[in-house]
Structure formats: structure tokens, C-alpha cells
Motif scaffolding. Sequence first.
Motif, PDB file in Angstrom:
ATOM      1  N   MET A   1       0.843  -1.188   0.000  1.00 50.50           N
ATOM      2  CA  MET A   1       0.000   0.000   0.000  1.00 50.50           C
ATOM      3  C   MET A   1       0.880   1.239   0.000  1.00 50.50           C
ATOM      4  O   MET A   1       2.077   1.188   0.287  1.00 50.50           O
ATOM      5  CB  MET A   1      -0.902   0.009   1.236  1.00 50.50           C
ATOM      6  CG  MET A   1      -0.163   0.247   2.538  1.00 50.50           C
ATOM      7  SD  MET A   1      -1.272   0.451   3.954  1.00 50.50           S
ATOM      8  CE  MET A   1      -0.118   1.121   5.153  1.00 50.50           C
ATOM      9  N   LYS A   2       0.285   2.390  -0.299  1.00 51.48           N
ATOM     10  CA  LYS A   2       0.989   3.664  -0.299  1.00 51.48           C
ATOM     11  C   LYS A   2       0.805   4.364   1.045  1.00 51.48           C
ATOM     12  O   LYS A   2      -0.276   4.342   1.629  1.00 51.48           O
ATOM     13  CB  LYS A   2       0.455   4.572  -1.402  1.00 51.48           C
ATOM     14  CG  LYS A   2       0.642   4.034  -2.819  1.00 51.48           C
ATOM     15  CD  LYS A   2       2.076   4.148  -3.267  1.00 51.48           C
ATOM     16  CE  LYS A   2       2.225   3.768  -4.738  1.00 51.48           C
ATOM     17  NZ  LYS A   2       3.643   3.840  -5.158  1.00 51.48           N
ATOM     18  N   ALA A   3       1.869   5.001   1.505  1.00 50.41           N
ATOM     19  CA  ALA A   3       1.802   5.767   2.749  1.00 50.41           C
ATOM     20  C   ALA A   3       2.846   6.872   2.704  1.00 50.41           C
ATOM     21  O   ALA A   3       3.920   6.717   2.110  1.00 50.41           O
ATOM     22  CB  ALA A   3       2.039   4.865   3.957  1.00 50.41           C
ATOM     23  N   TRP A   4       2.536   7.990   3.340  1.00 51.09           N
ATOM     24  CA  TRP A   4       3.495   9.079   3.474  1.00 51.09           C
ATOM     25  C   TRP A   4       4.348   8.833   4.713  1.00 51.09           C
ATOM     26  O   TRP A   4       3.857   8.362   5.735  1.00 51.09           O
ATOM     27  CB  TRP A   4       2.774  10.414   3.607  1.00 51.09           C
ATOM     28  CG  TRP A   4       2.153  10.876   2.329  1.00 51.09           C
ATOM     29  CD1 TRP A   4       0.880  10.667   1.894  1.00 51.09           C
ATOM     30  CD2 TRP A   4       2.803  11.621   1.296  1.00 51.09           C
ATOM     31  NE1 TRP A   4       0.690  11.234   0.654  1.00 51.09           N
ATOM     32  CE2 TRP A   4       1.859  11.829   0.261  1.00 51.09           C
ATOM     33  CE3 TRP A   4       4.098  12.134   1.135  1.00 51.09           C
ATOM     34  CZ2 TRP A   4       2.154  12.522  -0.905  1.00 51.09           C
ATOM     35  CZ3 TRP A   4       4.393  12.830  -0.025  1.00 51.09           C
ATOM     36  CH2 TRP A   4       3.444  13.027  -1.025  1.00 51.09           C
ATOM     37  N   GLY A  21       4.299  -2.105   3.775  1.00 48.74           N
ATOM     38  CA  GLY A  21       3.465  -3.270   4.037  1.00 48.74           C
ATOM     39  C   GLY A  21       2.164  -2.900   4.724  1.00 48.74           C
ATOM     40  O   GLY A  21       2.059  -1.894   5.419  1.00 48.74           O
ATOM     41  N   GLU A  22       1.160  -3.745   4.539  1.00 50.66           N
ATOM     42  CA  GLU A  22      -0.130  -3.546   5.191  1.00 50.66           C
ATOM     43  C   GLU A  22       0.049  -3.682   6.698  1.00 50.66           C
ATOM     44  O   GLU A  22       0.710  -4.593   7.180  1.00 50.66           O
ATOM     45  CB  GLU A  22      -1.112  -4.599   4.687  1.00 50.66           C
ATOM     46  CG  GLU A  22      -2.491  -4.537   5.290  1.00 50.66           C
ATOM     47  CD  GLU A  22      -3.377  -5.653   4.767  1.00 50.66           C
ATOM     48  OE1 GLU A  22      -3.863  -6.462   5.598  1.00 50.66           O
ATOM     49  OE2 GLU A  22      -3.580  -5.732   3.542  1.00 50.66           O
ATOM     50  N   VAL A 106      -4.927   1.724   7.702  1.00 60.44           N
ATOM     51  CA  VAL A 106      -4.380   2.029   9.011  1.00 60.44           C
ATOM     52  C   VAL A 106      -5.072   1.173  10.069  1.00 60.44           C
ATOM     53  O   VAL A 106      -6.263   0.865   9.955  1.00 60.44           O
ATOM     54  CB  VAL A 106      -4.546   3.536   9.336  1.00 60.44           C
ATOM     55  CG1 VAL A 106      -6.008   3.946   9.345  1.00 60.44           C
ATOM     56  CG2 VAL A 106      -3.880   3.903  10.651  1.00 60.44           C
ATOM     57  N   ALA A 107      -4.300   0.760  11.073  1.00 59.46           N
ATOM     58  CA  ALA A 107      -4.849   0.028  12.214  1.00 59.46           C
ATOM     59  C   ALA A 107      -5.303   1.038  13.263  1.00 59.46           C
ATOM     60  O   ALA A 107      -4.523   1.904  13.674  1.00 59.46           O
ATOM     61  CB  ALA A 107      -3.799  -0.907  12.798  1.00 59.46           C
TER      62      ALA A 107
END
Length: 326
Positions: A1-4, A21-22, A106-107
Motif C-alpha cells: 500500500m501507499k503511505a506518506w 506493508g499492510e 491504518v490500524a
Amino acid sequence: MKAWSWDRYGPPDVLALKDVGEPAIARDEVLVRVRAASVNPYDWRHVGADPKLVRLSVGLRRPKPGLVPGADLAGVVERVGDEVTGLRAGDEVFGEVRLGSFAEMVAVPQNRLAVKPARLTFEQAASVSMAAHTALQALRDVGRIAAGQRVLVNGASGGIGTFAVQLARTFGAEVTGVCSTRNVELVRSLGADDVVDYTRADFTARKGGYDLLIDIVGDRSLARLRRPLTSRGTLVIVGGIASGRGRLLGPAAQVFRGALASPFVRQRIGTVHWKPNSADLRLLAGLMEDGRLTPVIDRTYPFDQIPEALRYIERGHARGKVAITF
């Protein structure tokens, strides 16, 4: 996944969009596919370590590896932990995390989520949690607001302020909002009985007329902020959007000054210790379903322009909230 993410402190340009990673979820957590987020001063303060006190929680010399900024979110539940009750895959939810919402998934702890009101878009719902939580707790828990009181909100056109004006009205208070010229009509439309244009008048010159003053801006001394209050009135220090740039404590300095002064004055001086929780989110959701509370969104940015959104809100002139679409 994409994340900043970011690996050094600085302006929003230090953020980089990465493949990660997820996230795994704990037994009491929910994995949410984020559909919208919003930005807060909280976010740029973490990215820039401004004030320097922020480093104690995210890394002394540089951010801890793998951290993702962002707090507010709205999205769809992907799966839930073994101890989660009341939520299931497919539910549309909103809430917040300490860090991590500027990512595709997000968790989130269950106790920081609630079911999204059906009448709200994801962008509207994502604009609620931090700002509305803070406004609610400032008025109800610290300010002990009661029907018929006179309440003044300094910073009435910003994210927290637009919620504070509306919530004070739902509590039955008479509300005065302080804002700039361009925002007078906005604040009046939110239900303010009176609006002070700070470019033309000094609200601290209104001596002794208010039961409760919510200070969101942090641009006045405690002595001046106490002037508009009755002899037994309450000053609630929310933070200080305009205060403490580049300093060790930043807006927390005003909080400490208030705590030191409080035992020596007749008026009450309190501070909001922001406590996100699902019970308050459900209360806010009910008010939004009834049409008594509406998020104000200044503008919306796509997910790949989060640095631009942070730059905009850092300038301190957003009307209401700034949302992020995914």
C-alpha cells in the motif's frame, strides 16, 4: 500500500510517498481502508518537530523509522481483531489515530472509532474527530458549559472554532465568535449571536461580560484573556495555533503559564487534554445526523498532494477544516 513518511524533521517537503506493508492489527484494533483524511496543526507540528517537545514522542534526532503522520480519518472496515465488538468488515467508520492516517490503510483502536453518519461524505466525516473532540471537551469537560451562559470563542473560524461555536449553541449558550473580516459571515452562519472582527476591535476590552472563554489562538497574554470574564468565569486554553513557533514548548508554554496562575486567581483557568474516544464520537455523530452540527471544509486535496495541504494549513488561515481524498 501507499503511505506518506518522513525520515528527517522539516517543512512538508520532507514527506515522501512510499510503498509499505499492510499494517497488522492487535486484538482490539480495526483495519480501516482510508477513504478520506484531514489535516490539523498537530500534523505539521509533528513533521517539523515544532515545538521541539514533539521529539520526545516521535524521535529525538530524527523520526522513528516507519512512522506515518496523520490523525483524522474516515473509511471502510477491512477486518477486525478478535476482541472487537460492534464493528465488522464493510462498516463505514470515522475517528482518529495518534499517527498513521496518511496511508491507504491504518490500524485503529476500536475505542477511537464510530460508525460514520449516513448523511456525511467521507471527507466531512474525516474532518470531525480531532477538532470536534477538542471543542466538545473544552466546552463540556473543562468549561462546564451551561445553558444561558455567555461564551466567547477566540479563533471561531478555524477547525476547532467552527465546531466550538456550533456546540456551544447546542448547549444553549449565547455565543460570541472572534475572527477576521473575511470570516465574519461564516461564523455568524454557524449560529454565533455576536461576532468580533479582531482587525477592527479588541475582544479583550469587553470587561467582565463572559462566563466562559475558549482560547484557540494563543495570541493574547493570560491577563488580557481574563479581562472579558466575569469574576468567577472560566478560561479554557485549547493550545495556540499562532503561538510558540520554533520554540522548545510552543503552545504548551501558555498551558504551563495557565497552570501556574490558576491557584492565585478567582477565575478558573483550565486546559484541554485531548482524549479521543468512541463515546464522544457517537455523540457527535448523533448531532450531525440531526443537522445540529456540520463540518466546515475550506478545501480538499488529493492524497498525493498532502504536503501542499500541510503547507496551506500551516499558514493558519484555513476556514474550518482541510480534507484529503483518496
